[in-house]
Design an enzyme around this catalytic site. Structure first.
Site, short mmCIF file in Angstrom:
data_model
loop_
_atom_site.label_atom_id
_atom_site.label_comp_id
_atom_site.label_asym_id
_atom_site.label_seq_id
_atom_site.Cartn_x
_atom_site.Cartn_y
_atom_site.Cartn_z
CD1 TRP A 20 22.69 20.58 12.99
CD2 TRP A 20 24.16 22.36 14.19
NE1 TRP A 20 24.36 20.15 13.74
CE2 TRP A 20 24.60 21.49 14.70
CE3 TRP A 20 24.97 23.87 14.75
CZ2 TRP A 20 26.04 21.26 15.49
CZ3 TRP A 20 26.19 23.91 15.48
CH2 TRP A 20 25.57 22.24 15.86
CG ASP B 222 26.58 28.56 12.64
OD1 ASP B 222 26.34 27.85 13.07
OD2 ASP B 222 27.95 28.04 12.22
CE LYS C 295 29.41 20.40 8.45
NZ LYS C 295 29.19 20.01 9.88
#
Lengths: 461, 479
Positions: free
Chosen positions: B205, B286, B322
């Site tokens: 990311w 993460d 999300k």
């Protein structure tokens, strides 16, 4: 195969370290003892016990075992201490959060209505932009600069939504540091958190004289002298109104002088506005200094918090704006503010900003807000009066004028550190060590109790 | 074709430029499309761009004006992902498709509020005891406990939850930022290094790099994705992590690697764990897709839980953006597995010292919602269904896309797309191909070839398959 050597290695070291593990856990924190017994380990750098201990397969000793407990936050840590106290008389006059006269948190009715509308409309939770909700930002800027502000009309104000005041201060501090600023000037005293915010942003925090403890008033001539001594181009932090913790604000004339000196020295005025509407009850009046500086041609920066005036504390609603010379410059500044926001939290939380937008976009709701905010300010003024009356009534020989002349949420009482500690330990009254009392926590039920306690710890003098 | 770039209003510029490119004669130069799509202004902007004359203003603009420091400020680089999102918004092509940002869309292409979330919000509204008070610096304690349980498993299974220092954060970004500051400050530096190294997978990311650079860590990369096979570069990964100085920080994506969707197998995770233990590396997970990746929250946490069971004192960044659809409410946690409660208190106190001068305390709306859902067994059960629904629709889009590509005649092996996990398909398309997709077909994706499957639905999937086929036909999608 790639892994075999590592696995074999691992097994060998585990056998050697069997003894070491016990040693490590017994000698937690004693680095040298552990280091000396790691000689049979693979040639990895000697770094202390974490090195050897980490080679165990199971029960891996922590990287953090050597930590010290950090000191509790002077303001919020106080809240935590208050919560632990089980005295029925306890009073919290620490954090600047408004309480109604029953001592309970207060959600503005207009805020509740706005929230109901938001949820009824089924608004989604999609990401906001990095700069936040544009409607919110526009309304927030109008709120502080005024609907008729030329700089806004000329589209030369860069604005972003922020994590209340703290978030805005940090983003601007980091931006200043990126563009060559090495230091920032803050008033002495100031809100405690200003110092770590700017230090962590990469700026050296310097102080300018602000408050005269002996006379309990603004130390104006020294303030001006200190400003004259500031290096050209320095950033100077100013409290827009209701200075925290002293409640002592410059008069209009004094603001004019401050403005003149700032122009002389080419200083960058950076306003922290946490109490607009809450200080005097009149949002326009509370923004007078900010608006004067824009009129005078300064290209200021402003951080706004909606924590107190809208009672939105935990929602973290704020805005940061920078007045530029022209629109193009504003665009570029905006882009740089965004560069600091993205690696910090990506984009700001929606809910609180939506509430403010719902209210400020609607003239009727705005009126309700003004009334309710004024209601809070008035109750606080009432409590200031009562506290002073009570103290004088007890026969205190000290002057308590400042309790009613100071502006905003706090009374900067003048109590010493020892007296504050006594207040806490003997009377279960919690305020910060600088003697700052949150008047929002004073109610008609506890004002007499507080007065008696203060009278007691000061010996009536 | 040359485009004059006006410095203000990036999004409009980009849209205008793209439309000119689409309507112009002949093929616009690639360079022009790319520049137009991103409206990136070089730092010597004054020489090469037009700008409107400054309007009459009330500002004093002498050379001693305080704005002189502002005058030297160049335009900052637009964010690669969010900048494209803005281009999408200003695009007027009716065929436009947004497969750029990782935000879930339902089958009509609309944002979806999870029913369990909606119910929780109503409940909060009706609760007379609810207020807007400041959360503590470390956030809502009850929420943090529930969040940690969600990630690490029920108390006692794998690890004693009371030994985990946990703090509420501004979603995953905030967690990475706070975690980065903590690691930068407290992890011992390997000899000869002036900053703590953190190894981040290649690719990752995009924001990871900016975040950890801001925390003054030495950002290094480890091989992760093999562009030649469109699969995990397992040997490269092992080699690079073996060669890293002992005690380096290693960032791992807990599941549904972003952007590749390519995760290690459990067996590979086992071996990676052993390697990292032997090197004394500090593990930083993460976790942005728990529940969302496979549809099963427990399964998606397997790697994390395995590592903890093996004794790693991990750091975990957790996001509810999300899986709870709470994107904009910024809801997450940072946690550190400690050896005992005293250590945990010390670590927590240090985390708080980082948070307080950054934002004082976290925003409560999102955490109130998560707490309300996870406290109530009925809402929790509903939540797991909702999450499963999202994962399932995305999986079906994955299959449909690959089938559609075959049907329009693509001869490429799209197996990697079917195997990948999570919200994204890492197609293997080159930056040039992506630019054409955007310029000629108004399909907005990131230039690394990453497509957010959530942006696909029955209404646009054939169009997208056709477009992808058109730009990839006869060209390699491996390098």
């Amino acid at each position: 195969m790639f892994l075999r050597p590592a696995a074999q290695d691992l097994l060998r070291r585990t056998a050697d370290i069997g003894v070491l593990r016990t040693t490590a856990s017994n000698l937690r924190g004693a680095r040298s003892a552990v280091v000396s017994t790691t000689s049979t380990c693979t040639p990895s750098p000697r770094r202390g016990f974490a090195d050897a201990a980490s080679a165990t397969a199971v029960g891996n000793t922590s990287h953090w075992a050597h930590f010290n407990m950090a000191p509790p936050d002077p303001i919020i840590g106080l809240n935590e201490a208050y919560n632990k106290d089980d005295s029925p008389d306890k009073v919290n006059v620490g954090v600047g959060a408004y309480r109604c006269d029953q001592g309970a948190p207060y959600v503005l009715p207009v805020v509740r209505e706005a929230e109901k509308a938001i949820i009824a409309e089924g608004m989604d939770h999609e990401y906001s932009g990095i700069a936040g909700d544009p409607d919110f930002v526009n309304l927030a800027l109008k709120f502080v600069y005024g609907d008729d502000c030329a700089a806004l009309r000329e589209k030369r104000v860069a604005g972003v939504q922020t994590l209340s005041g703290t978030g805005g201060l940090r983003v601007f501090g980091e931006t200043l540091a990126t563009f060559g600023h090495k230091h920032i000037y803050v008033p002495n005293p100031t809100w405690g958190n200003h110092i770590p915010i700017f230090t962590n942003a990469g700026l050296e925090v310097r102080k300018y004289r602000y408050y005269d403890n002996d006379t309990c008033s603004l130390d104006f001539s020294n303030l001006i002298d200190d400003m004259r001594a500031m290096p050209e181009g320095s950033c100077i932090l100013l409290h827009a109104c209701a200075h925290n913790p002293t409640g002592m604000d410059p008069t209009v004339d004094q603001w004019k002088d401050i403005s003149d000196v700032a122009l002389e020295r080419n200083l960058l005025p950076f306003f922290d506005s946490a109490y607009q509407g809450f200080a005097s009850g009149d949002a326009r009046k509370d923004a007078a200094a900010v608006r004067m500086f824009v009129e005078e041609g300064h290209n200021i920066a402003v951080v706004q918090s909606f924590s107190k005036n809208f009672g939105l504390y935990g929602q973290r609603v704020g805005a940061l704006s920078v007045v530029a010379a022209e629109p193009d410059e504003a665009s570029r500044v905006l882009s740089q503010l965004k560069v600091h926001i993205r690696p910090s939290y990506s984009n700001p939380p929606r809910h609180g900003a939506r509430i403010v937008t719902k209210i400020l976009a609607d003239p009727e709701k705005t009126n309700d807000f003004v009334d309710q905010c004024m209601g809070m300010a008035k109750r606080i003024d009432g409590m200031r009066y009562e506290l002073r009356q009570a103290l004088e009534g007890l026969g205190s020989s000290r002057s308590w004028d400042h309790v009613t002349s100071q502006i905003g949420m706090f009374a900067y009482s003048g109590l010493t550190k020892d007296q504050v500690v006594a207040l806490r330990e003997k009377h279960h009254i919690y305020c910060t060590l600088d003697g700052r009392i949150s008047m929002a926590g004073v109610t008609s039920n506890n004002v007499e109790y507080i007065a008696r306690a203060i009278h007691d710890v000061t010996g009536g003098k | 074709m040359m485009f004059a770039l006006v410095r203000t209003n990036l999004a409009a510029t980009a849209a205008l430029a793209l439309l000119s490119a689409l309507s112009g004669n002949g093929n616009p130069s690639r360079a022009a499309i790319i520049t137009a799509a991103f409206a990136i202004v070089p730092e010597s902007a004054t020489a090469t761009t037009t700008s409107s004359p400054a309007p009459e203003t009330t500002a004093k603009s002498s050379s001693f004006s305080p704005s002189s420091y502002l005058g030297n400020i160049p335009m900052g680089k637009p964010d690669p992902i969010l900048g494209i999102n803005e281009s999408y918004k200003s695009c007027t092509d009716p065929r436009k498709v947004n497969v750029c940002v990782g935000a879930y869309r339902d089958s009509s292409g609309m944002p979806w509020i999870l029913p369990s979330v909606k119910l929780a919000e109503r409940r909060l509204l009706d609760d007379p005891s609810s207020n807007k008070e400041y959360a503590p610096i470390a956030g809502d304690g009850k929420y943090v406990d529930l969040a940690l349980k969600f990630a690490y498993g029920s108390d006692g299974d794998i690890v004693d939850l009371s030994n985990i220092a946990g703090m509420q954060t501004l979603s995953g970004t905030g967690a990475c930022r706070v975690g980065g500051h903590f690691l930068s400050k407290f992890v011992p530096k390997p000899p000869g290094l002036s900053r703590v190294p953190i190894y981040i997978p290649s690719p990752t990311w995009g924001n990871h790099i900016s975040i950890f650079e801001e925390t003054n860590m030495d950002v290094r990369r480890y091989r992760y994705y093999d562009y030649g096979t469109n699969r995990l570069d397992y040997h490269g990964l092992i080699e690079d992590l073996s060669n890293a100085p002992d005690g380096s920080v290693i960032l791992l994506h807990a599941c549904a690697h972003n952007p590749t969707g390519c995760d290690p197998t459990m067996e590979q995770w086992h071996d990676i764990s052993e390697l990292l233990l032997s090197k004394g590396h500090v593990v930083f997970f993460d976790s942005a897709y728990q529940g969302f990746a496979s549809g099963d929250a427990e399964m998606d946490a397997r790697a994390l839980r395995y590592f903890v069971s093996r004794g790693h004192k991990v750091m975990l960044a957790q996001s509810f953006a999300k899986n709870f659809g709470l994107y904009g409410e910024r809801t997450g946690t940072i946690s550190v597995v400690c050896s005992n409660p005293n250590e945990k208190m010390a670590v927590l106190s240090q985390l708080k010292l980082i948070a307080r001068p950054m934002y004082s305390s976290p925003p409560i709306h999102g955490s109130n919602i998560v707490r309300t859902v996870l406290t109530d067994p009925e809402l929790t059960s509903m939540y797991y269904d909702n999450c499963g629904e999202m994962a399932s629709r995305i999986r079906s889009m994955r299959e449909k896309l690959v089938n559609a590509l075959k049907e329009v005649g693509s001869l490429h092996d799209w197996g990697h797309v079917t195997e990948q996990i999570g919200m994204f398909a890492f197609t293997g398309m080159s930056a040039d191909m992506c630019d054409i997709l955007t310029a000629e077909y108004s399909i907005f994706l990131t230039r690394d070839g990453r497509i957010s499957l959530a942006g696909l639905n029955d209404g646009n999937i054939e169009y997208v398959a056709r477009a992808i086929h058109a730009v990839t036909d006869g060209k390699a999608i491996t390098s």
